[in-house]
Design a protein around this motif. Structure first.
Motif, PDB file in Angstrom:
ATOM      1  N   THR A   1       0.835  -1.191   0.000  1.00 53.86           N
ATOM      2  CA  THR A   1       0.000   0.000   0.000  1.00 53.86           C
ATOM      3  C   THR A   1       0.872   1.243   0.000  1.00 53.86           C
ATOM      4  O   THR A   1       1.787   1.364   0.811  1.00 53.86           O
ATOM      5  CB  THR A   1      -0.919   0.033   1.243  1.00 53.86           C
ATOM      6  OG1 THR A   1      -1.752  -1.117   1.251  1.00 53.86           O
ATOM      7  CG2 THR A   1      -1.783   1.283   1.238  1.00 53.86           C
ATOM      8  N   LEU A   2       0.570   2.161  -0.904  1.00 54.50           N
ATOM      9  CA  LEU A   2       1.220   3.476  -0.921  1.00 54.50           C
ATOM     10  C   LEU A   2       0.129   4.531  -1.011  1.00 54.50           C
ATOM     11  O   LEU A   2      -0.691   4.520  -1.928  1.00 54.50           O
ATOM     12  CB  LEU A   2       2.168   3.610  -2.113  1.00 54.50           C
ATOM     13  CG  LEU A   2       2.809   5.003  -2.269  1.00 54.50           C
ATOM     14  CD1 LEU A   2       3.715   5.315  -1.085  1.00 54.50           C
ATOM     15  CD2 LEU A   2       3.576   5.108  -3.584  1.00 54.50           C
ATOM     16  N   SER A   3       0.120   5.432  -0.029  1.00 57.74           N
ATOM     17  CA  SER A   3      -0.853   6.515  -0.016  1.00 57.74           C
ATOM     18  C   SER A   3      -0.113   7.834   0.155  1.00 57.74           C
ATOM     19  O   SER A   3       0.599   8.028   1.134  1.00 57.74           O
ATOM     20  CB  SER A   3      -1.857   6.314   1.135  1.00 57.74           C
ATOM     21  OG  SER A   3      -2.746   7.407   1.222  1.00 57.74           O
ATOM     22  N   ILE A   4      -0.269   8.720  -0.826  1.00 60.01           N
ATOM     23  CA  ILE A   4       0.316  10.054  -0.765  1.00 60.01           C
ATOM     24  C   ILE A   4      -0.834  11.034  -0.914  1.00 60.01           C
ATOM     25  O   ILE A   4      -1.482  11.091  -1.964  1.00 60.01           O
ATOM     26  CB  ILE A   4       1.360  10.261  -1.877  1.00 60.01           C
ATOM     27  CG1 ILE A   4       2.476   9.215  -1.754  1.00 60.01           C
ATOM     28  CG2 ILE A   4       1.946  11.666  -1.815  1.00 60.01           C
ATOM     29  CD1 ILE A   4       3.512   9.289  -2.862  1.00 60.01           C
ATOM     30  N   THR A   5      -1.121  11.793   0.147  1.00 60.36           N
ATOM     31  CA  THR A   5      -2.307  12.637   0.190  1.00 60.36           C
ATOM     32  C   THR A   5      -1.926  14.079   0.500  1.00 60.36           C
ATOM     33  O   THR A   5      -1.078  14.324   1.366  1.00 60.36           O
ATOM     34  CB  THR A   5      -3.285  12.133   1.276  1.00 60.36           C
ATOM     35  OG1 THR A   5      -3.549  10.753   1.069  1.00 60.36           O
ATOM     36  CG2 THR A   5      -4.587  12.904   1.239  1.00 60.36           C
ATOM     37  N   MET A   6      -2.543  15.004  -0.200  1.00 60.20           N
ATOM     38  CA  MET A   6      -2.328  16.435   0.043  1.00 60.20           C
ATOM     39  C   MET A   6      -0.848  16.786   0.001  1.00 60.20           C
ATOM     40  O   MET A   6      -0.346  17.532   0.832  1.00 60.20           O
ATOM     41  CB  MET A   6      -2.940  16.865   1.373  1.00 60.20           C
ATOM     42  CG  MET A   6      -4.446  16.705   1.435  1.00 60.20           C
ATOM     43  SD  MET A   6      -5.150  17.246   3.018  1.00 60.20           S
ATOM     44  CE  MET A   6      -4.762  18.998   2.989  1.00 60.20           C
ATOM     45  N   CYS A   7      -0.152  16.222  -0.951  1.00 64.87           N
ATOM     46  CA  CYS A   7       1.273  16.508  -1.139  1.00 64.87           C
ATOM     47  C   CYS A   7       1.486  17.024  -2.561  1.00 64.87           C
ATOM     48  O   CYS A   7       0.682  16.766  -3.460  1.00 64.87           O
ATOM     49  CB  CYS A   7       2.117  15.253  -0.922  1.00 64.87           C
ATOM     50  SG  CYS A   7       1.986  14.538   0.723  1.00 64.87           S
ATOM     51  N   LYS A   8       2.578  17.710  -2.768  1.00 65.07           N
ATOM     52  CA  LYS A   8       2.922  18.189  -4.098  1.00 65.07           C
ATOM     53  C   LYS A   8       3.998  17.283  -4.684  1.00 65.07           C
ATOM     54  O   LYS A   8       5.053  17.086  -4.083  1.00 65.07           O
ATOM     55  CB  LYS A   8       3.427  19.630  -4.040  1.00 65.07           C
ATOM     56  CG  LYS A   8       3.737  20.211  -5.417  1.00 65.07           C
ATOM     57  CD  LYS A   8       4.181  21.658  -5.319  1.00 65.07           C
ATOM     58  CE  LYS A   8       4.487  22.216  -6.713  1.00 65.07           C
ATOM     59  NZ  LYS A   8       4.961  23.622  -6.641  1.00 65.07           N
ATOM     60  N   LEU A   9       3.703  16.732  -5.856  1.00 64.70           N
ATOM     61  CA  LEU A   9       4.661  15.872  -6.527  1.00 64.70           C
ATOM     62  C   LEU A   9       5.182  16.569  -7.784  1.00 64.70           C
ATOM     63  O   LEU A   9       4.440  17.279  -8.463  1.00 64.70           O
ATOM     64  CB  LEU A   9       4.023  14.536  -6.916  1.00 64.70           C
ATOM     65  CG  LEU A   9       3.573  13.616  -5.780  1.00 64.70           C
ATOM     66  CD1 LEU A   9       3.028  12.316  -6.342  1.00 64.70           C
ATOM     67  CD2 LEU A   9       4.703  13.339  -4.800  1.00 64.70           C
ATOM     68  N   SER A  10       6.437  16.325  -8.075  1.00 62.09           N
ATOM     69  CA  SER A  10       7.055  16.856  -9.289  1.00 62.09           C
ATOM     70  C   SER A  10       7.160  15.749 -10.336  1.00 62.09           C
ATOM     71  O   SER A  10       6.888  14.578 -10.065  1.00 62.09           O
ATOM     72  CB  SER A  10       8.446  17.408  -8.972  1.00 62.09           C
ATOM     73  OG  SER A  10       9.324  16.337  -8.633  1.00 62.09           O
ATOM     74  N   HIS A  11       7.577  16.149 -11.529  1.00 62.20           N
ATOM     75  CA  HIS A  11       7.801  15.162 -12.597  1.00 62.20           C
ATOM     76  C   HIS A  11       8.867  14.156 -12.181  1.00 62.20           C
ATOM     77  O   HIS A  11       8.751  12.952 -12.435  1.00 62.20           O
ATOM     78  CB  HIS A  11       8.216  15.880 -13.879  1.00 62.20           C
ATOM     79  CG  HIS A  11       8.430  14.961 -15.043  1.00 62.20           C
ATOM     80  ND1 HIS A  11       7.397  14.317 -15.695  1.00 62.20           N
ATOM     81  CD2 HIS A  11       9.582  14.556 -15.662  1.00 62.20           C
ATOM     82  CE1 HIS A  11       7.887  13.568 -16.668  1.00 62.20           C
ATOM     83  NE2 HIS A  11       9.209  13.704 -16.670  1.00 62.20           N
ATOM     84  N   LEU A  12       9.904  14.643 -11.499  1.00 66.00           N
ATOM     85  CA  LEU A  12      10.959  13.739 -11.031  1.00 66.00           C
ATOM     86  C   LEU A  12      10.432  12.774  -9.970  1.00 66.00           C
ATOM     87  O   LEU A  12      10.873  11.617  -9.895  1.00 66.00           O
ATOM     88  CB  LEU A  12      12.134  14.553 -10.474  1.00 66.00           C
ATOM     89  CG  LEU A  12      12.935  15.368 -11.494  1.00 66.00           C
ATOM     90  CD1 LEU A  12      14.002  16.201 -10.785  1.00 66.00           C
ATOM     91  CD2 LEU A  12      13.581  14.445 -12.518  1.00 66.00           C
ATOM     92  N   ASP A  13       9.495  13.238  -9.143  1.00 57.26           N
ATOM     93  CA  ASP A  13       8.889  12.354  -8.137  1.00 57.26           C
ATOM     94  C   ASP A  13       8.143  11.215  -8.809  1.00 57.26           C
ATOM     95  O   ASP A  13       8.254  10.049  -8.392  1.00 57.26           O
ATOM     96  CB  ASP A  13       7.925  13.138  -7.239  1.00 57.26           C
ATOM     97  CG  ASP A  13       8.634  14.185  -6.399  1.00 57.26           C
ATOM     98  OD1 ASP A  13       9.827  13.993  -6.109  1.00 57.26           O
ATOM     99  OD2 ASP A  13       7.990  15.182  -6.039  1.00 57.26           O
TER     100      ASP A  13
END
Length: 480
Positions: A300-312
């Motif tokens: 399980t991977l949950s990423i919430t209310m975060c800013k992701l970049s193209h590199l991310d």
């Protein structure tokens, strides 16, 4: 008119014992083993602490799931049970002669009480008892030299009296007690208090950890040394650690080193299966390091209310530790400015394992979703998808529905109302909503037989509700 059955002899006997504490305590040595659980429950429910104390001291089973009964903490009851443990350990018995080996204070279901309650007349057959012992594996505890105490801790701002008493009691009996915390939640607790708690618990007993706190970077790094010892940690939730903790642009070298030290601890978490980051932002370099440090595949991977970049996104798609994901959530992660191909590659890599996909509030547009469709159509094990709050047109939504033809295991599907349902100000056009959503449902029905499907508008700013179509139209309060 129903006639109430008269109480059985066993029930009458227990009622008398509950009325006469001295008789109950003196009778324990003669009490049949099968009557201990129902009598204990009676004493517990009536908070007869003297009886509880005496019963724990002669408890005839290896296992006592107290937390199942104690839905809300009650200090005097806990004190009585722990006093009973002290009485048991003061008896001059060899370790193998002591019956009680595990005291479970967690509020989790266990069938121990149900089985020993037996039938309605209080009887419990010998065969049922044998099956219970065989099924619960109680023999595993028979050779423990120290009592194992299982607990979950939710630490909010300070220790309550129930938690403080348990920790002090365990600290004073460290040679005889193994205090194990399976699930720990930490909310804005001073780090020195955390240090005191972790000195009593065995860090490697923690399987689930939630950090929701306003710690500074230096405090977080100090805690990282304890994270290093949580070798059996399976689930880690990081929630808004600090509003400035992971700001990475133009940061000093010292701050970069602090973040790197914290992230490096993930290399020690060999049992980690679930990682959730809510409102926590890592730099692209630290994100890459984090997923490189992971030793075992995540489920399980949950990423919430975060800013992701193209590199991310590149780091996510290239990480071998994510190629067996069962559950992926990117709720409220803004994807509108990002190229979709890394995300396409990630979906393609997990096509054989992914079961749930949460993309609510990602601000995706037509071109991005269209680029994901070939990979999405290969995720044949999906049981739930959520595309709410994305800016998708009717034409692309129809294309999406056609691409789900092979997703026969879907049991819940959440789709956004198409863009044509809104005016230039973002207000819902009810005529369009009532026309287009049934059309989309008909499109899906021609592709396969869906189970639970809904099309919904964005949340109304006035009443905080959605307009939803799921074979019938349900309007928000403002539209009614």
């Amino acid at each position: 008119m129903s006639v109430q059955a008269p109480p059985t002899l066993v029930q009458l006997a227990m009622q008398r014992l509950m009325r006469e504490e001295a008789l109950a305590i003196s009778s324990l040595q003669y009490l049949p083993r099968a009557l201990f659980p129902p009598l204990f429950k009676e004493a517990f429910n009536h908070r007869q602490t003297n009886v509880l104390r005496a019963m724990v001291a002669v408890w005839p089973f290896p296992f006592l799931p107290l937390g199942t009964l104690m839905k809300t903490p009650h200090l005097e009851t806990l004190q009585a049970v722990l006093d009973g443990v002290d009485m048991l350990w003061k008896q001059k018995l060899l370790p193998r002669k002591r019956k009680l080996q595990v005291l479970d204070l967690r509020n989790v279901y266990h069938d121990f009480w149900d089985v020993w309650a037996g039938t309605e007349d209080g009887d419990c057959s010998t065969e049922t008892v044998r099956e219970t012992q065989r099924g619960t594996g109680l023999h595993r505890y028979a050779l423990r030299r120290r009592l194992k105490v299982l607990a979950d801790l939710c630490l909010r701002f300070h220790l309550n009296e129930h938690q403080a008493y348990l920790l002090q009691w365990a600290q004073q009996r460290r040679n005889a007690i193994r205090l194990c915390c399976v699930k720990m939640q930490i909310w804005a607790l001073p780090v020195y208090t955390i240090k005191k708690v972790l000195m009593v618990f065995q860090p490697n007993s923690i399987q689930e950890l939630e950090l929701n706190t306003g710690w500074s970077l230096s405090t977080l790094v100090h805690f990282a040394s304890y994270l290093d010892q949580m070798r059996n940690l399976q689930k880690l939730l990081l929630t808004r650690i600090h509003k400035n903790t992971f700001k990475v642009l133009n940061t000093s070298l010292d701050i970069q080193k602090c973040i790197t030290k914290f992230v490096s601890q993930f290399s020690k978490l060999n049992s980690l299966q679930c990682l959730s980051m809510n409102g926590v932002y890592f730099s692209s370099e630290h994100m890459k390091q984090l997923f490189r440090y992971l030793k075992t595949p995540l489920e399980t991977l949950s990423i919430t209310m975060c800013k992701l970049s193209h590199l991310d996104l590149n780091s996510l798609s290239q990480s071998q530790s994510l190629h067996q994901l069962k559950h992926l959530s990117l709720r409220l992660v803004k994807l509108i400015d990002l190229h979709p191909m890394p995300f396409h590659d990630l979906l393609q890599s997990v096509a054989g394992s992914l079961q749930t996909l949460e993309l609510e509030g990602c601000w995706m547009v037509d071109s991005q979703l269209s680029a994901l469709l070939p990979a999405l159509s290969q995720c044949s094990r999906l049981t739930r998808v959520n595309f709410y709050d994305n800016d998708i047109s009717t034409a692309v939504l129809k294309d999406l529905l056609h691409h789900t033809a092979n997703l026969s295991q879907l049991t819940q599907e959440l789709y956004p109302a198409p863009l044509e349902c809104y005016d230039d100000r973002g207000d819902v056009l009810m005529g369009q909503f009532s026309q287009l959503c049934p059309e989309l449902m008909d499109t899906l029905i021609t592709v396969r037989q869906p189970k639970k499907v809904s099309f919904a508008t964005c949340v109304c700013h006035e009443c905080c509700q959605r307009c939803v179509y799921d074979l019938e139209t349900r309007l928000c309060r403002c539209q009614q």
